[in-house]
Design a protein around this motif. Structure first.
Motif, PDB file in Angstrom:
ATOM      1  N   ILE A  26      22.595  34.850  15.290  1.00 32.84           N
ATOM      2  CA  ILE A  26      23.448  33.937  14.506  1.00 32.84           C
ATOM      3  C   ILE A  26      24.712  33.598  15.310  1.00 32.84           C
ATOM      4  N   THR A  27      24.488  33.295  16.560  1.00 32.17           N
ATOM      5  CA  THR A  27      25.569  33.098  17.527  1.00 32.17           C
ATOM      6  C   THR A  27      26.598  32.063  17.091  1.00 32.17           C
ATOM      7  N   THR A  28      26.168  30.990  16.476  1.00 37.62           N
ATOM      8  CA  THR A  28      27.094  29.901  16.137  1.00 37.62           C
ATOM      9  C   THR A  28      27.470  29.891  14.654  1.00 37.62           C
ATOM     10  N   SER A  29      27.304  31.003  13.992  1.00 39.74           N
ATOM     11  CA  SER A  29      27.586  31.057  12.554  1.00 39.74           C
ATOM     12  C   SER A  29      29.071  31.284  12.264  1.00 39.74           C
ATOM     13  N   GLU A  30      29.446  31.033  11.025  1.00 41.54           N
ATOM     14  CA  GLU A  30      30.809  31.309  10.565  1.00 41.54           C
ATOM     15  C   GLU A  30      31.099  32.805  10.660  1.00 41.54           C
ATOM     16  N   LYS A  31      30.098  33.641  10.376  1.00 41.29           N
ATOM     17  CA  LYS A  31      30.268  35.095  10.445  1.00 41.29           C
ATOM     18  C   LYS A  31      30.634  35.522  11.876  1.00 41.29           C
ATOM     19  N   THR A  32      29.890  35.021  12.856  1.00 39.73           N
ATOM     20  CA  THR A  32      30.171  35.356  14.248  1.00 39.73           C
ATOM     21  C   THR A  32      31.552  34.845  14.628  1.00 39.73           C
ATOM     22  N   SER A  33      31.882  33.643  14.180  1.00 46.04           N
ATOM     23  CA  SER A  33      33.197  33.065  14.442  1.00 46.04           C
ATOM     24  C   SER A  33      34.299  33.973  13.909  1.00 46.04           C
ATOM     25  N   VAL A  35      34.067  37.290  13.110  1.00 49.40           N
ATOM     26  CA  VAL A  35      34.062  38.606  13.761  1.00 49.40           C
ATOM     27  C   VAL A  35      34.786  38.568  15.091  1.00 49.40           C
ATOM     28  N   PHE A  36      34.542  37.525  15.891  1.00 46.05           N
ATOM     29  CA  PHE A  36      35.117  37.458  17.227  1.00 46.05           C
ATOM     30  C   PHE A  36      36.352  36.569  17.326  1.00 46.05           C
ATOM     31  N   SER A  37      36.768  35.999  16.202  1.00 42.96           N
ATOM     32  CA  SER A  37      37.926  35.094  16.179  1.00 42.96           C
ATOM     33  C   SER A  37      37.785  33.977  17.210  1.00 42.96           C
ATOM     34  N   ILE A  38      36.583  33.404  17.236  1.00 42.66           N
ATOM     35  CA  ILE A  38      36.292  32.290  18.136  1.00 42.66           C
ATOM     36  C   ILE A  38      35.815  31.125  17.261  1.00 42.66           C
ATOM     37  N   PRO A  39      36.394  29.948  17.415  1.00 39.48           N
ATOM     38  CA  PRO A  39      35.958  28.809  16.609  1.00 39.48           C
ATOM     39  C   PRO A  39      34.468  28.500  16.828  1.00 39.48           C
ATOM     40  N   VAL A  40      33.795  28.058  15.764  1.00 40.92           N
ATOM     41  CA  VAL A  40      32.366  27.734  15.838  1.00 40.92           C
ATOM     42  C   VAL A  40      32.106  26.707  16.936  1.00 40.92           C
ATOM     43  N   GLU A  41      32.999  25.738  17.088  1.00 45.26           N
ATOM     44  CA  GLU A  41      32.823  24.715  18.121  1.00 45.26           C
ATOM     45  C   GLU A  41      32.736  25.344  19.507  1.00 45.26           C
ATOM     46  N   GLU A  42      33.556  26.381  19.729  1.00 48.49           N
ATOM     47  CA  GLU A  42      33.532  27.064  21.020  1.00 48.49           C
ATOM     48  C   GLU A  42      32.248  27.891  21.172  1.00 48.49           C
ATOM     49  N   LEU A  43      31.793  28.501  20.078  1.00 44.94           N
ATOM     50  CA  LEU A  43      30.544  29.274  20.113  1.00 44.94           C
ATOM     51  C   LEU A  43      29.344  28.397  20.441  1.00 44.94           C
ATOM     52  N   LYS A  44      29.436  27.116  20.125  1.00 46.71           N
ATOM     53  CA  LYS A  44      28.332  26.184  20.388  1.00 46.71           C
ATOM     54  C   LYS A  44      28.283  25.721  21.846  1.00 46.71           C
ATOM     55  N   GLN A  45      29.348  25.981  22.602  1.00 47.48           N
ATOM     56  CA  GLN A  45      29.331  25.616  24.016  1.00 47.48           C
ATOM     57  C   GLN A  45      28.251  26.436  24.713  1.00 47.48           C
ATOM     58  N   LYS A  46      27.472  25.774  25.537  1.00 53.94           N
ATOM     59  CA  LYS A  46      26.321  26.420  26.170  1.00 53.94           C
ATOM     60  C   LYS A  46      26.679  27.702  26.909  1.00 53.94           C
ATOM     61  N   THR A  47      27.750  27.680  27.677  1.00 58.94           N
ATOM     62  CA  THR A  47      28.105  28.878  28.458  1.00 58.94           C
ATOM     63  C   THR A  47      28.505  30.039  27.549  1.00 58.94           C
ATOM     64  N   VAL A  48      29.316  29.769  26.541  1.00 56.23           N
ATOM     65  CA  VAL A  48      29.742  30.817  25.609  1.00 56.23           C
ATOM     66  C   VAL A  48      28.527  31.338  24.836  1.00 56.23           C
ATOM     67  N   ASN A  49      27.685  30.414  24.374  1.00 58.54           N
ATOM     68  CA  ASN A  49      26.489  30.781  23.620  1.00 58.54           C
ATOM     69  C   ASN A  49      25.571  31.679  24.445  1.00 58.54           C
ATOM     70  N   THR A  50      25.359  31.304  25.682  1.00 58.50           N
ATOM     71  CA  THR A  50      24.488  32.089  26.569  1.00 58.50           C
ATOM     72  C   THR A  50      25.085  33.465  26.846  1.00 58.50           C
TER      73      THR A  50
END
Length: 118
Positions: A26-33, A35-50
């Protein structure tokens, strides 16, 4: 190895399986956002996601090793080493990222280590 150590080490493994879940599945979920205090938009970036997915697999394998040490090999030494490793990683995360990580990620491992020693 006493029952309390087995229970605490198992809880550490479950914690790491949860980390696997949020980082890998659930890498790009609100929950992950959250937990890690990272905006969902940033989690969707390919490098961050990978990077998160790779880190999640790593954490999942730590969980597997803990479960093997506790239940398959019943090795107090291996369990102690793995708890020590988790604690060191939590300390590093606390120093480099957020001090709360020491207790959030390392708290159960600290208790498991103490229970195994005494």
């Amino acid at each position: 190895m006493n029952m309390i150590t087995k229970i605490l080490a198992t809880l550490v493994a479950l914690e790491f399986l949860y980390i696997l879940y949020i980082e890998t599945f659930i890498t790009t979920s609100e929950k992950t956002s959250k937990v890690f205090s990272i905006p969902v938009e940033e989690l969707k970036q390919k490098t961050v996601n990978t990077l998160l997915k790779n880190q999640g697999v790593y954490n999942g394998l730590i969980a597997v090793l803990i479960l093997l040490a506790v239940f398959v090999f019943a090795s107090k030494a291996a369990t102690l080493l793995l708890m020590g490793y988790v604690i060191l990683v939590a300390i590093y995360g606390g120093i480099t990222s957020n001090p709360k990580i020491i207790l959030m990620q390392g708290g159960l491992a600290i208790l498991a280590l103490i229970s195994a020693i005494f």
